[in-house]
Write an enzyme that holds these catalytic residues in place. Sequence first.
Site: not given
Ligand code: PEP
Ligand code: MG
Length: 754
Positions: A626, A602, A673, A361
């Site tokens: 994910d 995901e 996303c 993150h």
């Molecule tokens: C993903 O998993 O692609 C996502 C957008 O969520 P995060 O990166 O916050 O897990």
């Molecule tokens: Mg995710």
Amino acid sequence: MLEVLRHIVQEVNAASGLEEALEIIVRRVQKAMGTEVCSIYLRDPGGERFIFRATEGLNKDQVGLASLASGEGLVGTVAEREEPLNLENAENHPSFRFFPGIGEESFHAFLGVPIIHQRDVLGVLVVQQAERRRFDESEEAFLVTMSAQLAAVIAHARVSGALLATAASAGAPAKISGVAGAPGIAIGTAVVVSPIADLYAVPQKTITDRRGELRAFRYALNRVREDIQAVADNLGGELSREDHALFDVYLGILDDSSIGREVVSLIREGNWAQGALSKVMIEHIRHFERMEHSYLKERAVDVKDLGTRVLAYLQASDIEEKVYPENTILVGEELTASSLGEIPRERLAGLISVRGSGNSHVAILARAMGIPTVMGAVDLPYTRLDGRELVIDGYNGTVHLNPLPEVLARFKEVLDSDRELSKDLESLRDQPCITLDGHRLPLWVNTGLMADVTRSLEQGAEGVGLYRTEVPFLLRERFPSEEEQRQIYRNQLEAFAPRPVTMRTLDIGGDKALPYFPIEEDNPFLGWRGIRVTLDHPEIFLSQVRAMLKANAGLGNLRIMLPMISSISEVDEALDLVYRSHREITQEGVEAEMPLIGVMVEVPSAVYQARALAKRVDFLSVGSNDLTQYLLAVDRNNPRVAELYHSMHPAVLQALVVVADAAHSEGKNVGICGELAGDPEGAVLLLAMGYDILSMNATSLPKVKKALRNVNLAEARELLQEVLQMEHATEIHKRLEVFLASHGMEQFIHSPVD
Ligand code: PEP
Ligand code: MG
């Protein structure tokens, strides 16, 4: 055997540089195996020759002089074949090559094993003996194990060596590979951030104000003495005389005549107090840990405890405002979102995190903020980097120390052309994202911090495809109340209104732990995360949804999205809770519309049930970060397997097609996303797959817009059909590079500079 191995690795780890490390290895291995000779050959950095670097038993005068090419002689053969060679009589082997002067004549038995680190043959470890015999299985196994363990240590020591050399002279160039975290080049000065009270993470620095440092050290020492004395006094009545004596021993460790004196003398040599303390304490801890006697071994814990206490006082009194040089490159073992917050944005040029990977993150945050970042630089001796000039290449995930002038000049060119490109892209801000043949594809942004809002609007975002609600949760010391949440969400919704804002319900677990709600699991990415946590804690879910619905009153631009859905029943349960919240707040007199609700795809099970999911909700949104991790079984945070993490892996692309088709056959919208949407290469494929919305970090948006405005939907579709036939991610990636280049977008392709 295990003990011997452990001791050797510990000793080598403590060595101050590569030469010392090699000396320790040959001496200790020769002794442990009872052979007459042990030598190490290392490949010269950048070259292909294996140089005789250390020996116990052969002629040391030849160290640094003798060398072999890969495939040449026995050592070269071991390196080339990447497997051990165990010979009763070396001279009989067809590859044997006689080296005059090295002194091997009388040694017949030969066992050589390759030293391999991250698939790279660093060198060869050899033992030899006069007696004609094959080394037995256990000896071979020992040397192989030794070499596997030492590989990382040697790789590390190599870089440390480059650092030490620089202190004295111009220094050899060193390139440390990590993982691309956020794109861009940064040239600047390293500032090492260390976790509080961690003796092993203290940066080494030199100082001029020795008296000030000595004063600080004595002060910290006295405070710890007082603390311990106070504990001893408090327990006074309950302790026997012998027990009391233990406290005296404990206090004695800090005495001026022992450890304290060593620290003082290092400070007098120009080390800052924290660095001097850490060096001395670590040495003593290692010393105790190596002791055979279990009582003495246990003392390592006491020494560590004392050292940590003194360090904590030193750090607490280090109130001097931290000065961040211009173009600071923040370096840390594990950088976090909050470590970014401490430094003024205009001074921050780049980030290096020893741990984590491109989809951690902090890397996502760095991309959102446009800060070039290298993650997973595991071989970087980061505590020694403070104040050093560095170059980081966030496109290719490399860190460069002492680059050659021509390499530095090339990096400067890339930096300049990047700046020009972003100026050029600014002009696209108010232009729509539309392909040459007129297909409109809305580009949205991913947000989390308030700072993202301005940036996103500046870049021309048409909506928010993912608002990570866990970010405001992470920045607090307790769960935010419903009213606090309402205000936070209201700010987001207002800032973008009338553009839609997709708020994801709390997605914690995995690598996102709230400090006040720790989740400790052996396998957190397969554990209690996302919707699983909030369905088990409906009170958290309900208050979050209520806050969102209230915040939306009078605006109407809210969308809600559910993370980590792996079963239909989770959606049904979550929808029930959302409807319940809606009913409740309507009864309370708030005029709240029912927002659009979506599900994140995901995990693989959601791909196969995409149609059933789409039936139940208003939209789907793929979390490709994910999804890639779970489809490929590659931990998104682990730098060791980062090379296996490909969002353009054929299996991932096929899954993306399945999800888009499933949503459309139910007449529902589908967005994405994950980070793939922000990659111009990925965006071209997603356009062709029919994705309705691409949501990405604000920094990527202008690039993606430029890429999509340069292509035809029809040719993107042809390209997709072509790549869907391909079997390797690298092949797909290469094809896309060629495609971008042929559409005038060479500037989006970043090959390594050297
Ligand atoms: C993903 O998993 O692609 C996502 C957008 O969520 P995060 O990166 O916050 O897990
Ligand atoms: Mg995710």
